[in-house]
Design a protein around this motif. Structure first.
Motif, PDB file in Angstrom:
ATOM      1  N   TYR A 178     -19.771  41.059 -95.443  1.00 37.77           N
ATOM      2  CA  TYR A 178     -18.338  40.058 -95.612  1.00 37.77           C
ATOM      3  C   TYR A 178     -18.022  40.100 -97.156  1.00 37.77           C
ATOM      4  O   TYR A 178     -18.633  38.848 -97.795  1.00 37.77           O
ATOM      5  N   TYR A 180     -12.880  42.334 -77.932  1.00 44.08           N
ATOM      6  CA  TYR A 180     -13.610  41.232 -78.513  1.00 44.08           C
ATOM      7  C   TYR A 180     -13.458  39.945 -78.008  1.00 44.08           C
ATOM      8  O   TYR A 180     -12.541  39.140 -78.293  1.00 44.08           O
ATOM      9  N   GLY A 215     -19.056  30.712 -82.527  1.00 41.41           N
ATOM     10  CA  GLY A 215     -18.736  32.133 -82.721  1.00 41.41           C
ATOM     11  C   GLY A 215     -19.893  33.000 -82.191  1.00 41.41           C
ATOM     12  O   GLY A 215     -19.821  34.275 -82.618  1.00 41.41           O
ATOM     13  N   SER A 216     -20.858  32.359 -81.904  1.00 41.06           N
ATOM     14  CA  SER A 216     -22.147  33.076 -81.566  1.00 41.06           C
ATOM     15  C   SER A 216     -22.764  33.686 -82.636  1.00 41.06           C
ATOM     16  O   SER A 216     -23.414  34.713 -82.649  1.00 41.06           O
ATOM     17  N   ASN A 217     -22.454  32.826 -84.004  1.00 39.11           N
ATOM     18  CA  ASN A 217     -22.989  33.547 -85.304  1.00 39.11           C
ATOM     19  C   ASN A 217     -24.574  33.506 -85.062  1.00 39.11           C
ATOM     20  O   ASN A 217     -25.257  34.003 -85.772  1.00 39.11           O
ATOM     21  N   ASN A 234     -26.679  36.826 -84.620  1.00 40.72           N
ATOM     22  CA  ASN A 234     -26.720  37.999 -85.850  1.00 40.72           C
ATOM     23  C   ASN A 234     -28.288  37.669 -86.297  1.00 40.72           C
ATOM     24  O   ASN A 234     -28.594  38.243 -87.180  1.00 40.72           O
ATOM     25  N   TYR A 237     -17.735  46.069 -79.281  1.00 34.59           N
ATOM     26  CA  TYR A 237     -18.735  46.389 -80.546  1.00 34.59           C
ATOM     27  C   TYR A 237     -18.321  47.963 -80.838  1.00 34.59           C
ATOM     28  O   TYR A 237     -18.938  48.634 -81.872  1.00 34.59           O
ATOM     29  N   PHE A 267     -15.615  47.853 -90.180  1.00 30.31           N
ATOM     30  CA  PHE A 267     -16.330  46.752 -90.559  1.00 30.31           C
ATOM     31  C   PHE A 267     -17.887  46.989 -91.023  1.00 30.31           C
ATOM     32  O   PHE A 267     -18.331  46.583 -91.856  1.00 30.31           O
ATOM     33  N   GLU A 280     -27.008  45.709 -87.985  1.00 34.61           N
ATOM     34  CA  GLU A 280     -26.666  44.412 -87.104  1.00 34.61           C
ATOM     35  C   GLU A 280     -27.159  44.283 -86.006  1.00 34.61           C
ATOM     36  O   GLU A 280     -27.164  45.265 -85.072  1.00 34.61           O
ATOM     37  N   SER A 322     -26.418  41.817 -82.518  1.00 29.84           N
ATOM     38  CA  SER A 322     -25.611  40.768 -82.133  1.00 29.84           C
ATOM     39  C   SER A 322     -26.455  40.458 -80.591  1.00 29.84           C
ATOM     40  O   SER A 322     -26.069  41.223 -79.552  1.00 29.84           O
TER      41      SER A 322
HETATM   42  C1  AVI Z   1     -20.068  37.035 -86.542  1.00 28.45           C
HETATM   43  N1  AVI Z   1     -20.634  37.435 -85.406  1.00 28.45           N
HETATM   44  C2  AVI Z   1     -20.895  36.683 -84.370  1.00 28.45           C
HETATM   45  C3  AVI Z   1     -20.124  38.847 -85.000  1.00 28.45           C
HETATM   46  C4  AVI Z   1     -20.877  39.229 -83.836  1.00 28.45           C
HETATM   47  O1  AVI Z   1     -20.289  39.318 -82.738  1.00 28.45           O
HETATM   48  O2  AVI Z   1     -21.928  39.964 -83.707  1.00 28.45           O
HETATM   49  C5  AVI Z   1     -19.800  40.000 -85.985  1.00 28.45           C
HETATM   50  C6  AVI Z   1     -19.314  41.375 -85.453  1.00 28.45           C
HETATM   51  N2  AVI Z   1     -19.760  42.363 -85.464  1.00 28.45           N
HETATM   52  C7  AVI Z   1     -19.222  43.271 -84.823  1.00 28.45           C
HETATM   53  N3  AVI Z   1     -18.004  42.891 -84.464  1.00 28.45           N
HETATM   54  C8  AVI Z   1     -18.360  41.608 -84.542  1.00 28.45           C
END
Ligand code: AVI
Length: 322
Positions: free
Chosen positions: A34, A51, A162-164, A167, A207, A217, A283, A285
């Motif tokens: 970010y 998404y 946002g289900s943050n 992560n 994703y 991203f 990452e 999720s």
């Molecule tokens: C911010 N977060 C909740 C998103 C997620 O869904 O994990 C980030 C993201 N990564 C890929 N697409 C969106």
């Protein structure tokens, strides 16, 4: 990989990049996606048809607005609505509009690491919902929450949308929830979004979009290394790869080297070797079920008061109390 004799790190980013890329297997944290470009890409992700998370949460807030607002005001009608990682506030504005139009006694305190994001949000609220009292707070979640706890005794309703939370690994999520719990008083509430387990294909599609926005991203962490740390990553030499384990509910993102290569990171005075098909994990999720959410809450000293889900139960917002 060539190790420098001594590296002095000026920033956490430098240290994390060095540690992550000299480790085996390699890893980089998704918090480094970010910057301004990454924020914009995430906005684009939230607008993608694949998404579903943003849309589902928006629908939940829209179809249960009155119920949620009344819950926030129950026991003590005066409260401070504190949002962790507010972003553009698009979903929160549904609640803010209802609260302000129906005479609720509240202040809105968006917290974000980015002053730029907070300024944009404040301006848009000034135009769209001028009656809402806004007190933005720049900083990390904990700095800001600690300050709020120290400053006043008004009831707090904390939003984490946002289900943050997804992560974070479970262990990190528990630490995070515990720290929030410690800052909460008995009457305070935590309103938090969790993306739930569902058809694994739906998750993979979210994703791994066809247009390549998620790939861009994911690769933005490499762009940042190029820009900020004088790196020379060739982004075309990496592919974005997503896996989802339906048993654990963990979606994982990787960058995979298409060919053997050596990357130089000037600011860190290091050369990083990549073998062909070597990975960089970037990452997680996490996806949840009711049992896991109940377990996380219990481990963090929180109780589930209620929850709101979409009709398919793809996404849920839980109300937690100390
Ligand atoms: C911010 N977060 C909740 C998103 C997620 O869904 O994990 C980030 C993201 N990564 C890929 N697409 C969106």
């Amino acid at each position: 990989m060539q190790k420098p004799t001594e590296v002095l790190f000026e920033t956490q980013f430098e240290e994390d990049v060095y540690t992550g890329l000299t480790d085996f297997p390699k890893h980089l944290s998704s918090k480094y996606f970010y910057d301004e470009k990454g924020d914009k890409l995430f906005q684009d992700i939230m607008n993608m048809p694949e998404y579903y998370l943003t849309r589902k949460e928006y629908d939940i807030l829209e179809s249960h607005t009155a119920e949620i607002a009344n819950l926030f005001a129950s026991a003590n009608p005066k409260f401070k609505l504190i949002e962790l990682g507010a972003g553009d506030g698009k979903k929160t504005k549904i609640l803010l509009k209802y609260l302000s139009e129906n005479g609720f006694d509240f202040k809105y305190q968006p917290i974000d690491i980015s002053q730029h994001v907070l300024n944009g949000l404040e301006d848009s609220l000034q135009n769209e919902l001028p009656k809402v009292k806004v007190e933005p707070q720049q900083g990390t979640y904990f700095e800001a929450l600690k300050k709020i706890k120290a400053e006043n005794s008004t009831k707090k309703v904390i939003l984490f949308l946002g289900s943050n939370i997804g992560n974070l690994l479970h262990e990190q999520a528990i630490d995070f929830l515990k720290s929030i719990q410690e800052l909460m008083e008995k009457e305070d509430l935590l309103f938090i979004g969790f993306d739930m387990k569902k058809n694994p294909q739906t998750i993979l599609d979210a994703y791994n979009d066809q247009t390549g926005i998620t790939a861009a991203f994911n690769k933005n962490v490499l762009s940042r290394i190029n820009k900020e740390l004088d790196g020379n990553f060739d982004l075309d030499k990496f592919i974005h790869w997503e896996v989802y384990d339906p048993e654990t509910g963990t979606a994982k993102s990787y960058l995979v080297a298409k060919e053997a290569q050596v990357v130089s990171i000037g600011k860190l005075d290091v050369l990083i070797d990549f073998e062909q098909w070597e990975t960089v994990h970037t990452e997680i999720s996490q996806k949840y079920d009711d049992k896991v959410v109940a377990w996380l809450a219990e481990k963090s000293g929180l109780k589930i008061e209620s929850d709101f889900g979409d009709t398919e139960k793809h996404y849920k917002n839980f109300v937690l109390r100390k």
